[in-house]
Design a protein around this motif. Structure first.
Motif, PDB file in Angstrom:
ATOM      1  N   VAL A   1      10.445   5.898  -1.086  1.00  0.00           N
ATOM      2  CA  VAL A   1      10.215   5.060  -2.265  1.00  0.00           C
ATOM      3  C   VAL A   1       9.648   5.892  -3.412  1.00  0.00           C
ATOM      4  O   VAL A   1      10.079   5.773  -4.567  1.00  0.00           O
ATOM      5  CB  VAL A   1       9.267   3.898  -1.928  1.00  0.00           C
ATOM      6  N   ALA A   2       8.689   6.755  -3.108  1.00  0.00           N
ATOM      7  CA  ALA A   2       8.074   7.579  -4.147  1.00  0.00           C
ATOM      8  C   ALA A   2       9.066   8.566  -4.750  1.00  0.00           C
ATOM      9  O   ALA A   2       9.004   8.869  -5.951  1.00  0.00           O
ATOM     10  CB  ALA A   2       6.866   8.323  -3.578  1.00  0.00           C
TER      11      ALA A   2
ATOM     12  N   PHE B   1      11.276   6.309  -6.994  1.00  0.00           N
ATOM     13  CA  PHE B   1      10.566   5.670  -8.106  1.00  0.00           C
ATOM     14  C   PHE B   1       9.298   6.458  -8.442  1.00  0.00           C
ATOM     15  O   PHE B   1       8.186   6.034  -8.164  1.00  0.00           O
ATOM     16  CB  PHE B   1      10.184   4.227  -7.742  1.00  0.00           C
ATOM     17  N   PRO B   2       9.450   7.622  -9.050  1.00  0.00           N
ATOM     18  CA  PRO B   2       8.280   8.460  -9.335  1.00  0.00           C
ATOM     19  C   PRO B   2       7.304   7.840 -10.332  1.00  0.00           C
ATOM     20  O   PRO B   2       6.155   8.274 -10.404  1.00  0.00           O
ATOM     21  CB  PRO B   2       8.897   9.750  -9.885  1.00  0.00           C
ATOM     22  N   GLU B   3       7.736   6.814 -11.094  1.00  0.00           N
ATOM     23  CA  GLU B   3       6.837   6.156 -12.032  1.00  0.00           C
ATOM     24  C   GLU B   3       6.106   4.972 -11.411  1.00  0.00           C
ATOM     25  O   GLU B   3       5.197   4.410 -12.026  1.00  0.00           O
ATOM     26  CB  GLU B   3       7.620   5.670 -13.253  1.00  0.00           C
ATOM     27  N   LEU B   4       6.491   4.592 -10.206  1.00  0.00           N
ATOM     28  CA  LEU B   4       5.901   3.437  -9.543  1.00  0.00           C
ATOM     29  C   LEU B   4       4.574   3.813  -8.897  1.00  0.00           C
ATOM     30  O   LEU B   4       4.469   4.833  -8.208  1.00  0.00           O
ATOM     31  CB  LEU B   4       6.857   2.917  -8.473  1.00  0.00           C
ATOM     32  N   LYS B   5       3.557   2.985  -9.090  1.00  0.00           N
ATOM     33  CA  LYS B   5       2.244   3.216  -8.477  1.00  0.00           C
ATOM     34  C   LYS B   5       2.207   2.499  -7.134  1.00  0.00           C
ATOM     35  O   LYS B   5       2.212   1.271  -7.069  1.00  0.00           O
ATOM     36  CB  LYS B   5       1.144   2.704  -9.398  1.00  0.00           C
ATOM     37  N   LEU B   6       2.174   3.271  -6.052  1.00  0.00           N
ATOM     38  CA  LEU B   6       2.239   2.750  -4.692  1.00  0.00           C
ATOM     39  C   LEU B   6       0.894   2.889  -3.991  1.00  0.00           C
ATOM     40  O   LEU B   6       0.285   3.966  -4.016  1.00  0.00           O
ATOM     41  CB  LEU B   6       3.285   3.517  -3.884  1.00  0.00           C
TER      42      LEU B   6
END
Length: 287
Positions: A183-184, A187-192
């Motif tokens: 997922v990271a 989606f490198p802009e997503l805060k997980l």
């Protein structure tokens, strides 16, 4: 022993008497028998919980409008977002809202997410992969991830194994921490935020958080005295900016959690980061 104040608990389930009454059998069996927290029944009023936060030194709690399973499933349960929004509106200096999400609900769930953030001021999203039988890297989560990135809000996902919430329907443990790696990357802009420590794959969770700037660890659902040594070392050293404090109340009592956290003997700068600063930065809060 150091006494901390101003902490932020990023994983809290409202557990008022009214909410308990909506699921009395499940509450009694799971909370009372499975995890030995029967003292939290028949629930805690908001006033009682605020007093508990004060005694524990917790300044703010993130309340989850949780979704447990697809709508219509015999074992599903959803805490309405409006219920949490009312609690946040009544105590905006103490509570923030997280919107629970169902990856099987399609476009309606994206509208639900956007409404919670833009209309109710919720600061983030939350989902339990095992309740839907879908690992975090399943394609049905991807529209949710894209919307969270667009809205610039973090999403919490339970990683690690799941318990037997109902013996009639045991759920598969689909949330291995390594699934957040995919997922990271996508989606490198997503805060997980991988919550529940990732146990028993905690070192796997540490590895993913170490690799990706946008992946964090939530240390909730397990009492601090039981946190693995590798996790304590990570938050006390090179991972101090990647870990967020939480309880998953009513699973862990906040007073116990804060007492045991102090007994870990973390460096002051590490404790401050984990208890408060990381949450402020990640969720864009000013206090």
């Amino acid at each position: 022993m150091t006494v901390y104040t101003g902490a932020i608990d990023v994983v809290v389930n409202p557990y008022t008497p009214e909410i308990v009454a909506a699921r009395p059998a499940w509450s009694k069996d799971f909370l009372g028998r499975k995890i030995g927290a029967g003292d939290r029944l028949p629930g805690t009023t908001i006033e009682e919980y605020l007093a508990k936060m004060d005694r524990a030194g917790i300044a703010r709690s993130f309340l989850i409008a949780a979704k447990l399973g697809p709508a219509g499933d015999v074992n599903s349960f959803a805490l309405q977002v409006e219920t949490v929004a009312e609690l946040v509106a009544a105590h905006p200096d103490r509570f923030s809202g997280l919107v629970g999400l169902d990856p099987t609900a399609g476009m309606a769930e994206l509208r639900h997410l956007e409404r919670a953030v833009t209309e109710y001021g919720f600061v983030g999203a939350h989902s339990y992969p095992h309740w839907f039988g879908l690992p975090p890297d399943h394609r049905r989560y991807y529209p949710i991830y894209a919307k969270c990135a667009e809205l610039d809000v973090p999403i919490q996902l339970q990683v690690g194994h799941c318990l037997r919430y109902d013996d009639a329907r045991p759920l598969r443990s689909v949330g291995r921490p390594i699934t957040l790696d995919t997922v990271a990357c996508e989606f490198p802009e997503l805060k997980l935020v991988g919550i529940h420590t990732g146990w028993p794959w905690t070192e796997e969770m540490i590895a993913v958080a170490y690799k990706h700037p946008n992946v964090y660890i939530g240390v909730d659902a397990y009492a601090p005295k039981h946190w693995p040594a590798a996790l304590v070392h990570y938050m006390n050293t090179f991972g101090r900016e990647k870990v967020l404090f939480g309880t998953d109340y009513p699973v862990i009592d906040p007073e116990r959690a804060m007492t045991e956290f102090a007994e870990l003997g973390l460096r002051p700068e590490s404790a401050t980061a984990v208890l408060r600063d990381n949450a402020l930065r990640l969720y864009g809060l000013t206090d």
